[in-house]
Design an enzyme around this catalytic site. Sequence first.
Site, PDB file in Angstrom:
ATOM      1  N   ASP A   9       7.203  40.456   4.263  1.00  0.00           N
ATOM      2  CA  ASP A   9       7.527  39.517   3.201  1.00  0.00           C
ATOM      3  C   ASP A   9       6.377  39.579   2.199  1.00  0.00           C
ATOM      4  OD1 ASP A   9       8.665  37.180   1.865  1.00  0.00           O
ATOM      5  OD2 ASP A   9       7.021  36.070   2.784  1.00  0.00           O
ATOM      6  N   ASP A  11       5.351  36.919  -0.712  1.00  0.00           N
ATOM      7  CA  ASP A  11       4.617  35.670  -0.954  1.00  0.00           C
ATOM      8  C   ASP A  11       4.248  34.982   0.364  1.00  0.00           C
ATOM      9  OD1 ASP A  11       5.286  34.955  -4.125  1.00  0.00           O
ATOM     10  OD2 ASP A  11       6.849  36.099  -3.128  1.00  0.00           O
TER      11      ASP A  11
END
Length: 215
Positions: A9, A11
Site C-alpha cells: 500500500d 499512504d
Amino acid sequence: MPVQAVLFDLDGTFADTAADLAAAMNRLREEQGLEPLPVERMRPFASAGARGMIAASFGLKPGHAEYEALRTAFLELYEERTCVDTKLFPGVADLLDELEGRRIAWGIVTNKALRFTERILETLEVEPACVVGGDSTPHLKPHPAPLLAAAEKLRLAPADCIYVGDDLRDIQAARAARMRCVAVQYGYHGTDNPGPASWNADALIDHPLELLEHL
C-alpha cells in the site's frame, strides 16, 4: 511457498504522505474561513485519502450535499503539493535494496489515483515493478481487483505475492485475493476499527525491515 513479490500500500505503509495531505486540507479550511488543524489530528485519516481528510476536517461523508464540492477542491489543492514533504518511511529504502538483492519483485497497490501515485514515486526516485492505482481497475480495495491486477502485471499467481498495508481494507483485499498479508503497526490505521492486531493478518510488523523475517 517462497515469496516472489511484495506489494505495498502507498499512504501509511510505503510513504508518509500525511503532511502534504494535511497541508492541502488546511489550505481548503483557510478558503472556507476556518482555522488550520494540527497534522497529528488528521494523520489517522490519511490512509483514506480525500474521504478520510474530509471526514477529519469537516465531519462529512460521501453522500452529503457538500461532499463532492469539497472533494474536488481538496484534490485540486493536493495536486499543487503532492510530494513536498512526503517521504519514505524509515527503513523502506533499505528494505527495497534487500528485496532487489534477493531478486524479489516489488510493487505498489493503492486506492490513490495514478496521477498522484506516479508523481510521488517519481519524486521519491523509486522504480516499482508494477503500479496499480485507484483508477486502474473498476473497484477499490477492499475489493481484490487491484491486487489481482498487480499479480497479473507481474505474471505471478496471487499465492506467490505478499501484500503489506496499514489499513483494514488492505488485509480484507489480500484475503479476498487469496494473497498473504502483513499489517504494519507504524501506519495511519484509520479510526473506525480496533487496530492491526484484530485484522487477521498473517503477521504484524513494527518496522519495514521486519518484513524480511516473513519472506
